[in-house]
Design a protein around this motif. Structure first.
Motif, mmCIF file in Angstrom:
data_model
loop_
_atom_site.group_PDB
_atom_site.id
_atom_site.type_symbol
_atom_site.label_atom_id
_atom_site.label_comp_id
_atom_site.label_asym_id
_atom_site.label_seq_id
_atom_site.Cartn_x
_atom_site.Cartn_y
_atom_site.Cartn_z
ATOM 1 N N ILE A 92 0.834 -1.201 0.000
ATOM 2 C CA ILE A 92 0.000 0.000 0.000
ATOM 3 C C ILE A 92 0.869 1.252 0.000
ATOM 4 N N HIS A 93 1.950 1.235 0.771
ATOM 5 C CA HIS A 93 2.900 2.365 0.777
ATOM 6 C C HIS A 93 3.426 2.637 -0.625
ATOM 7 N N GLU A 94 3.803 1.554 -1.319
ATOM 8 C CA GLU A 94 4.346 1.700 -2.668
ATOM 9 C C GLU A 94 3.303 2.300 -3.604
ATOM 10 N N GLN A 95 2.042 1.883 -3.425
ATOM 11 C CA GLN A 95 0.982 2.409 -4.289
ATOM 12 C C GLN A 95 0.699 3.873 -3.978
ATOM 13 N N TRP A 96 0.686 4.223 -2.707
ATOM 14 C CA TRP A 96 0.510 5.632 -2.340
ATOM 15 C C TRP A 96 1.593 6.490 -3.002
ATOM 16 N N ALA A 97 2.814 5.971 -2.982
ATOM 17 C CA ALA A 97 3.930 6.705 -3.587
ATOM 18 C C ALA A 97 3.734 6.850 -5.093
ATOM 19 N N LYS A 98 3.270 5.785 -5.730
ATOM 20 C CA LYS A 98 3.079 5.815 -7.191
ATOM 21 C C LYS A 98 2.083 6.896 -7.601
ATOM 22 N N VAL A 99 1.032 7.089 -6.778
ATOM 23 C CA VAL A 99 0.010 8.075 -7.122
ATOM 24 C C VAL A 99 0.410 9.476 -6.646
ATOM 25 N N GLY A 100 1.430 9.543 -5.775
ATOM 26 C CA GLY A 100 1.950 10.851 -5.378
ATOM 27 C C GLY A 100 1.293 11.466 -4.165
ATOM 28 N N PHE A 101 0.790 10.646 -3.243
ATOM 29 C CA PHE A 101 0.051 11.178 -2.103
ATOM 30 C C PHE A 101 1.008 11.827 -1.090
ATOM 31 N N SER A 102 0.663 13.040 -0.657
ATOM 32 C CA SER A 102 1.542 13.816 0.221
ATOM 33 C C SER A 102 1.208 13.577 1.692
ATOM 34 N N LEU A 103 1.416 12.352 2.142
ATOM 35 C CA LEU A 103 1.068 11.909 3.486
ATOM 36 C C LEU A 103 2.211 12.145 4.469
ATOM 37 N N ASP A 104 1.844 12.464 5.701
ATOM 38 C CA ASP A 104 2.839 12.625 6.755
ATOM 39 C C ASP A 104 3.080 11.251 7.385
ATOM 40 N N TYR A 105 4.041 10.509 6.814
ATOM 41 C CA TYR A 105 4.263 9.131 7.239
ATOM 42 C C TYR A 105 4.772 9.033 8.677
ATOM 43 N N SER A 106 5.298 10.114 9.216
ATOM 44 C CA SER A 106 5.802 10.063 10.588
ATOM 45 C C SER A 106 4.676 9.841 11.589
ATOM 46 N N ARG A 107 3.432 10.043 11.165
ATOM 47 C CA ARG A 107 2.289 9.908 12.078
ATOM 48 C C ARG A 107 1.387 8.731 11.696
ATOM 49 N N GLU A 108 1.906 7.822 10.902
ATOM 50 C CA GLU A 108 1.077 6.714 10.409
ATOM 51 C C GLU A 108 0.561 5.844 11.555
ATOM 52 N N ARG A 109 -0.690 5.384 11.425
ATOM 53 C CA ARG A 109 -1.309 4.531 12.441
ATOM 54 C C ARG A 109 -1.894 3.270 11.795
ATOM 55 N N PHE A 110 -2.114 2.280 12.649
ATOM 56 C CA PHE A 110 -2.734 1.011 12.250
ATOM 57 C C PHE A 110 -3.779 0.692 13.304
ATOM 58 N N THR A 111 -4.927 0.197 12.882
ATOM 59 C CA THR A 111 -6.036 0.019 13.835
ATOM 60 C C THR A 111 -5.751 -1.015 14.922
ATOM 61 N N LEU A 112 -4.680 -1.789 14.771
ATOM 62 C CA LEU A 112 -4.317 -2.736 15.835
ATOM 63 C C LEU A 112 -3.030 -2.340 16.545
ATOM 64 N N ASP A 113 -2.546 -1.104 16.307
ATOM 65 C CA ASP A 113 -1.318 -0.723 17.013
ATOM 66 C C ASP A 113 -1.644 -0.472 18.488
ATOM 67 N N GLU A 114 -0.601 -0.346 19.271
ATOM 68 C CA GLU A 114 -0.785 -0.301 20.725
ATOM 69 C C GLU A 114 -1.693 0.850 21.177
ATOM 70 N N GLY A 115 -1.478 2.031 20.603
ATOM 71 C CA GLY A 115 -2.265 3.188 21.015
ATOM 72 C C GLY A 115 -3.737 3.049 20.662
ATOM 73 N N LEU A 116 -4.018 2.571 19.459
ATOM 74 C CA LEU A 116 -5.416 2.417 19.056
ATOM 75 C C LEU A 116 -6.087 1.281 19.805
ATOM 76 N N SER A 117 -5.335 0.239 20.119
ATOM 77 C CA SER A 117 -5.897 -0.867 20.905
ATOM 78 C C SER A 117 -6.315 -0.372 22.290
ATOM 79 N N ARG A 118 -5.501 0.508 22.865
ATOM 80 C CA ARG A 118 -5.839 1.081 24.165
ATOM 81 C C ARG A 118 -7.116 1.913 24.073
#
Length: 891
Positions: free
Chosen positions: A138-164
């Motif tokens: 998905i990261h590679e595809q985002w890059a291909k389309v040129g999305f200007s995302l702030d990757y330093s703040r990326e989250r995942f719905t099962l990461d520790e903070g969201l699980s809490r």
């Protein structure tokens, strides 16, 4: 000195002849990431503008709908960043419970394994491996389309903070009495053996049967006829319901019926749920297998008899059909009903049948013990906020009705899923007292009896439970973080209309409950991307479009521009390859115009740009049009009218800049007047710079590539200032002058085309202005007229006589005369036209003869006859035009 540093101040680096999307896309995305230009937080005093990406599922490749959804977000975030906002576009992905688990289980089946062979922990390790693989994809595809995302703040719905955050919400709901465990009818997938959300159910038209059955009254006084599409569920019937005001059944209410095959006694009950005008006016009630019947059963305290197990196999309550698959049972039961004489008839019946989106199995409405959210108080709060004007702004506003309609008719939300992948339900069951302990941390002792014999619930939460918290959990909630204080509520949510009930609604009521705020200011609703015939894209039709294939063929900018400008908010769009090609041609037009300009800006730096010199009409006009375009593009983008924005940009760049101004500029650029040349260079450099900025949100790669070659200030166009309206550039008088000049040039070109005279041939031209003001304008711009009309002689005067034998045209404020002698050989043209009249007359007569033939008219299809009539009309119309031209020449 690097190429970048060199081109910041001068245009000495030449542009390649053709634009290479692949090279530019790879180069600039790497540069943007390396220099961290997408990161928010660099403007601490600036107004925040926040978008949290709708997190794609980690189940595979992104599709063309994702490309549309995220391109619209990227357009807005790029513009706001250029406008000076502290713009945050927060990326992330969704664990996608059943979707991801199904994919991994399919992979395991190919290896001859099941999740049960591995056990829960080992299976989850496999799913995490899958997640890492596809998150990278998905990261590679985002890059291909040129999305200007702030990757330093990326989250995942099962990461520790969201699980809490998920646990906190579950516990708070439970403590408030808004979460409960109970038996209700849910959507059940008998293959995956889990509950499903409504969005995971695909309704397909199925050719089935409507089975009419007779249930005899116990006292022998008659029978009641009912109809069903699922006869196997009759084995779980516990009543037949009729409307209390239905005279036909008034004397039967309260009596007992004998359920065929089973022989069980069931009552006739009165309930206003029944539509007495539909069918027989009597409805079989199966509380364990139908959600509406469940509600009727609740009102009448009817037993709930489940007749199949979680795999769709008939259980002991099905009597002689125990152990049979539900559909095999149906066949055998129907035959037995015929044999008993209680099956009156089977009607062919096309109806909508729910299928599991993941396994394809027919979904079974199924009575099951699950966890539920009590929706009524949550929905009431959200409805009140929306109706009071404090809710989200839906664009288009008609989707507010969809949102409110769902909220007003909402049912309790089944949040438990019989899966292993997801947020495990934070509830523990005590073997000592049967109590339930719900806790933020893993429980070690029963909250009721203090016992330590606890077992955690095996189920996980519905994926939408964690997704509902996305706008605030991603920013640090439940902690009061600086990020949440700054970037929440978010500014914009972009999503499709199909998930308003399942996601948008849930984010709103969740946010209101836990933050007291609506989670986003605007909700931009877009439609689906359909194929060129308007069909929904699907694997079965084989009509899907891979965005990477589009990019490979035409480049990311062309795909982005086509997707974002091809529809209006809320409307579906049709994907057409020719539209992508047109967008690619537009990009090439911008490239070629910029390349021409740069050939004439050699050694010209940003510091050399000076608009204070003597500006010609064309210079003032293009600056005025740029000013108008910048203001209109900003206005349209702020109301999300991307299709209209595309039209405005296209018209300005293709028509005004490329087709007109650059051609006019050549007179100064190739002339001897050094001061005039420098002024034109300044205007050209200034306009092209601002044009790249305006097109940048739509076409980030080509705009960066061109901008870096242009004289400019700054390191990247990503952070360049957004063009704004400048009153000093207003020049309505120049617009009037240019409109007159363009009208004159177009009129002459039209006459040339009419008489087949190429632009390379010089012509005589005379113009009679209607007044002194128009005369003055034409005199000031005579050089343009001579050049672009390619005249051998040019006369201008308010008292000019109408020349004999001349082609004429009228524009606002003037008459144009082109003597025929200078255009064509009149004798030769007369002969050609006479011959054309003869040919057209012959064609008219031929078709008239055919249509007067009774045999042809009697035998030919209506379509063929209409085509012949159309031909005759066309030939006759052409002949009239040629005759009029002949008369004009002879006159």
């Amino acid at each position: 000195m690097t190429e970048l540093q060199e081109t910041k101040s001068t245009s000495s680096v030449s542009m390649p002849t053709t634009y290479d999307p692949k090279a530019a896309e790879a180069k600039w995305y790497a540069y943007w990431l390396e220099h961290n230009v997408f990161a928010a937080g660099k403007r601490p005093d600036a107004q925040p503008y926040t978008i949290v990406i709708p997190p794609p599922n980690v189940t595979g490749m992104l599709h063309i709908g994702h490309a549309l959804d995220c391109t619209l977000q990227d357009i807005m975030i790029r513009m706001k960043r250029m406008q000076g906002f502290d713009a945050l576009w927060l990326p992330g992905t969704d664990h996608a419970g059943i979707s991801t688990q199904t994919k991994v289980e399919q992979k395991l089946r190919g290896e001859g394994l099941s999740r049960h062979d591995l056990g829960r922990e080992a299976f989850l390790e496999k799913v995490w491996e899958w997640k890492e693989l596809y998150a990278n994809t998905i990261h590679e595809q985002w890059a291909k389309v040129g999305f200007s995302l702030d990757y330093s703040r990326e989250r995942f719905t099962l990461d520790e903070g969201l699980s809490r955050a998920v646990r906190e919400v579950f516990v708070q709901y439970y403590e408030k009495g808004l979460i409960y465990r109970g038996k209700r009818i849910i959507n059940w997938d008998p293959v995956a053996r889990t509950a499903l959300s409504d969005i995971e159910v695909e309704h397909k038209e199925v050719q089935g049967g409507l089975y009419h059955l007779q249930y005899p009254l116990k006292d022998g006084s008659g029978h009641i006829t009912v109809a069903t599409t699922r006869p196997e569920t009759m084995l779980g019937d516990t009543a037949v319901a009729v409307h209390p005001d239905d005279e036909r059944y008034r004397d039967m209410i309260g009596k007992m019926l004998i359920l065929p095959i089973v022989g069980r006694e069931i009552p006739v009950v009165a309930d206003e749920y029944v539509d007495k005008e539909f069918g027989s006016g009597a409805v079989k009630i199966t509380p364990a297998h139908d959600p509406n019947d469940f509600e009727v059963g609740e009102r009448h305290e009817l037993p709930r008899i489940l007749v199949m197990d979680e795999s769709g196999v008939m259980n002991a309550n099905a009597g002689p059909y125990q152990g049979m698959d539900r559909f095999d049972c149906r066949k055998k039961l129907v035959q037995d009903l015929k044999d008993q004489g209680v099956l009156l008839k089977i009607e062919e019946h096309v109806h909508q049948v729910g299928h599991s989106e993941r396994t394809g199995a027919v979904v079974e409405p199924f009575l099951s013990t699950q966890w539920f959210v009590n929706m009524k108080p949550l929905a009431e709060k959200a409805i009140e906020a929306q109706k009071s004007g404090a809710g989200a702004n839906f664009v288009p506003d008609r989707f507010e009705r969809s949102y409110l309609q769902w909220m007003e008719n909402v049912r309790d939300w089944c949040i438990s899923r019989q899966l292993w992948w997801g947020h495990r339900i934070p509830a523990w069951y005590c073997d000592d007292c049967d109590g339930i302990t719900v806790a933020r941390e893993d429980a070690t002792a029963c909250s009721h009896c203090g016992g330590t014999h606890l077992k955690q619930d095996e189920d996980v939460l519905d994926t939408w439970f964690s997704s509902a918290l996305w706008p605030f959990s991603t920013l640090g909630w439940p902690d009061d973080t600086a990020e949440k204080r700054k970037y929440f509520p978010t500014s914009l949510l972009v999503t499709g209309y199909d998930i308003i009930p399942f996601w948008v609604s849930r984010m709103i009521f969740s946010s209101l409950e836990f933050t007291g705020q609506i989670p986003f200011k605007d909700v931009l609703i877009h439609g689906l991307v359909r194929d060129s015939e308007g069909r929904k894209m699907s694997k079965s039709l084989g009509n899907g479009v891979d965005p990477l294939e589009v990019i490979e063929k035409y480049g990311a900018d062309a795909m982005r521009y086509m997707l974002s400008t091809s529809s209006t908010p809320g409307q579906d769009l049709r994907f057409r390859w020719e539209r992508v090609e047109q967008a690619r041609n537009f990009a090439n037009k911008i490239w070629n115009a910029s390349r021409f300009a740069l050939m004439n800006l050699e050694g010209f730096s940003a510091a050399d740009i000076d608009l204070g010199g003597e500006l010609r009409t064309a210079d003032r006009w293009i600056l005025h049009r740029l000013n108008e375009t910048a203001a209109e593009v900003t206005r349209l983008m702020d109301i999300y009218e991307f299709g209209e924005t595309g039209r405005v940009l296209y018209n300005f760049i293709w028509d005004d800049l490329c087709d007109w101004y650059i051609e006019f500029a050549k007179l100064s650029l190739y002339g001897e007047d050094a001061a005039g040349k420098k002024t034109t260079q300044s205007v050209l450099a200034y306009v092209l710079d601002r044009t790249q900025r305006l097109i940048h949100p739509f076409m980030p790669f080509i705009s960066e590539e061109i901008w870096q070659h242009l004289p400019h200030e700054g390191d990247t166009i990503v952070l360049a200032e957004w063009p704004v309206y400048d009153a000093k550039l207003e020049a309505p008088d120049a617009v009037a002058e240019m409109n007159l000049l363009m009208d004159v040039i177009r009129a002459v070109r039209n006459i040339r085309a009419e008489v087949n005279v190429p632009m390379s041939k010089k012509i005589e031209l005379a113009i009679r202005p209607s007044g002194e003001e128009t005369l003055s304008i034409l005199q000031r711009n005579e050089e343009y007229i001579r050049r672009f009309c390619n005249t051998s002689s040019f006369e201008l005067g308010t008292s000019l006589a109408h020349p004999e034998k001349a082609m004429t045209a009228v524009v606002t404020g003037a008459e144009l005369f082109l003597p025929l002698a200078g255009l064509i050989d009149i004798a030769q043209e007369l002969a050609r036209l006479e011959k054309e009249v003869q040919t057209l007359t012959a064609e008219v007569q031929r078709v008239e003869k055919k249509l007067s033939n009774e045999g042809f008219v009697a035998k030919a299809p209506a379509k063929v006859i209409e085509e012949e009539k159309a031909k005759m009309h066309d030939y006759a119309e052409k002949r009239e035009k040629v005759l009029a031209r002949l008369a004009e020449l002879k006159g």
